[in-house]
Design an enzyme around this catalytic site. Structure first.
Site, short mmCIF file in Angstrom:
data_model
loop_
_atom_site.label_atom_id
_atom_site.label_comp_id
_atom_site.label_asym_id
_atom_site.label_seq_id
_atom_site.Cartn_x
_atom_site.Cartn_y
_atom_site.Cartn_z
N PRO A 191 0.79 -1.23 0.00
CA PRO A 191 0.00 0.00 0.00
C PRO A 191 0.83 1.29 0.00
CG PRO A 191 -0.12 -1.10 2.13
CD PRO A 191 0.54 -2.06 1.18
N ASN A 192 0.31 2.25 -0.74
CA ASN A 192 0.85 3.62 -0.83
C ASN A 192 2.14 3.74 -1.65
OD1 ASN A 192 -1.22 4.86 0.80
ND2 ASN A 192 -0.29 3.82 2.54
N ARG B 39 5.56 10.93 -2.18
CA ARG B 39 5.75 10.75 -0.74
C ARG B 39 7.06 11.41 -0.30
NH1 ARG B 39 4.52 4.69 1.12
NH2 ARG B 39 4.09 5.74 3.09
N TYR C 81 11.77 8.29 1.33
CA TYR C 81 11.53 7.35 0.22
C TYR C 81 12.30 7.67 -1.06
CZ TYR C 81 7.77 6.16 3.42
OH TYR C 81 7.07 5.78 4.54
N ASN D 54 8.28 -5.17 -1.02
CA ASN D 54 8.18 -4.08 -0.06
C ASN D 54 6.71 -4.06 0.36
OD1 ASN D 54 7.89 -1.74 1.37
ND2 ASN D 54 9.16 -0.50 0.00
N ALA E 209 3.16 -0.63 4.88
CA ALA E 209 2.75 -0.71 6.29
C ALA E 209 2.27 -2.11 6.68
CB ALA E 209 1.67 0.32 6.57
N HIS F 138 4.21 -4.35 9.21
CA HIS F 138 4.23 -4.21 10.66
C HIS F 138 3.09 -4.95 11.36
CE1 HIS F 138 7.17 -1.31 9.42
NE2 HIS F 138 6.26 -0.55 8.83
N GLU G 266 12.96 -8.88 1.61
CA GLU G 266 12.08 -7.76 1.96
C GLU G 266 12.89 -6.46 1.87
OE1 GLU G 266 9.43 -8.31 5.35
OE2 GLU G 266 10.14 -6.41 6.17
N HIS H 174 12.86 -2.15 2.31
CA HIS H 174 12.25 -0.88 2.72
C HIS H 174 13.15 0.25 2.26
CE1 HIS H 174 9.31 -3.01 5.03
NE2 HIS H 174 10.28 -3.79 5.45
N LEU H 175 12.54 1.24 1.63
CA LEU H 175 13.30 2.39 1.17
C LEU H 175 13.87 3.17 2.35
CD1 LEU H 175 10.54 3.23 -1.36
CD2 LEU H 175 12.91 3.00 -2.08
N ARG I 284 12.63 5.41 12.86
CA ARG I 284 11.42 6.21 12.71
C ARG I 284 10.51 5.90 13.91
NH1 ARG I 284 9.20 5.51 6.72
NH2 ARG I 284 7.94 7.27 7.42
N ARG J 94 7.44 0.97 13.50
CA ARG J 94 7.98 0.60 12.18
C ARG J 94 9.17 -0.34 12.29
NH1 ARG J 94 5.61 3.98 8.11
NH2 ARG J 94 5.06 5.98 9.00
C1 DQA Z 1 8.18 1.35 3.84
C2 DQA Z 1 8.20 1.58 5.35
C3 DQA Z 1 6.83 1.37 5.95
O1 DQA Z 1 6.86 1.61 7.35
C4 DQA Z 1 5.83 2.33 5.33
O2 DQA Z 1 4.54 2.09 5.85
C5 DQA Z 1 5.84 2.31 3.85
C6 DQA Z 1 7.10 2.16 3.15
C7 DQA Z 1 9.55 1.72 3.19
O3 DQA Z 1 9.74 1.38 2.03
O4 DQA Z 1 10.37 2.36 3.83
O5 DQA Z 1 4.82 2.52 3.21
O6 DQA Z 1 7.97 -0.03 3.59
#
Ligand code: DQA
Length: 149
Positions: free
Chosen positions: A12-13, A20, A25, A76, A79, A82, A100, A102-103, A109, A113
């Site tokens: 998501p997102n 963002r 990111y 990736n 959220a 978590h 896995e 994460h950017l 943070r 997270r």
């Molecule tokens: C993320 C880190 C997550 O906590 C966050 O909700 C994201 C992006 C990252 O790529 O750093 O949407 O996965």
């Protein structure tokens, strides 16, 4: 002969990358990251297919239906990382090597997270390297697939 296939999944997102917060990111869009990962996959003799969804069930459906000719996964989970035990189960059930990514640096943070419930299904977790993390994820999978019987 077709080369082996890796699957790159975003949760998501992450379709909003580019809009963002670049501090966390980076500047690249999702399409840019997919291109970069595809290029790296090609250099390592893999094909890359990609998928993004904002919906937990759709990600799980993809893991169940699109991995039969896949040799490794980069994900990736956004959220869902978590708290989605359902995604963790689906990742584990693929029985594939998974990295896995994460950017952002999820360990520097908000405290929630720093917990990844999906990480135990993965051979490695990369965080805080922005888009370079995807390049390293391909290399880790390539090395794993070369060296694991
Ligand atoms: C993320 C880190 C997550 O906590 C966050 O909700 C994201 C992006 C990252 O790529 O750093 O949407 O996965």
């Amino acid at each position: 002969m077709l080369s082996s296939q890796l699957l790159l999944i975003h949760g998501p997102n992450l379709n909003w990358l580019g809009k963002r917060d670049p501090k966390h990111y980076g500047q690249l869009t999702l399409a840019d990251i997919e291109d970069l990962t595809r290029q790296t996959a090609k250099q390592n003799s893999f094909q890359l297919s990609t998928y993004q969804s904002n919906h937990e069930g759709a990600l799980i459906d993809t893991l169940q239906t699109r991995t039969s000719n896949t040799v490794g996964i980069i994900i990736n989970p956004g959220a869902f990382t978590h708290y989605s035990y359902a995604l963790y189960d689906a990742l584990l059930d693929t029985q594939l090597p998974i990295v896995e990514v994460h950017l952002s640096n999820i360990n520097q943070r908000e405290s929630w997270r720093s917990i990844s419930v999906t990480a135990p299904a993965c051979i490695e977790v990369i965080w805080g390297e922005k888009e370079k993390g995807y390049v390293r994820a391909v290399e880790i999978l390539a090395n794993h697939l070369r060296t694991t019987p």
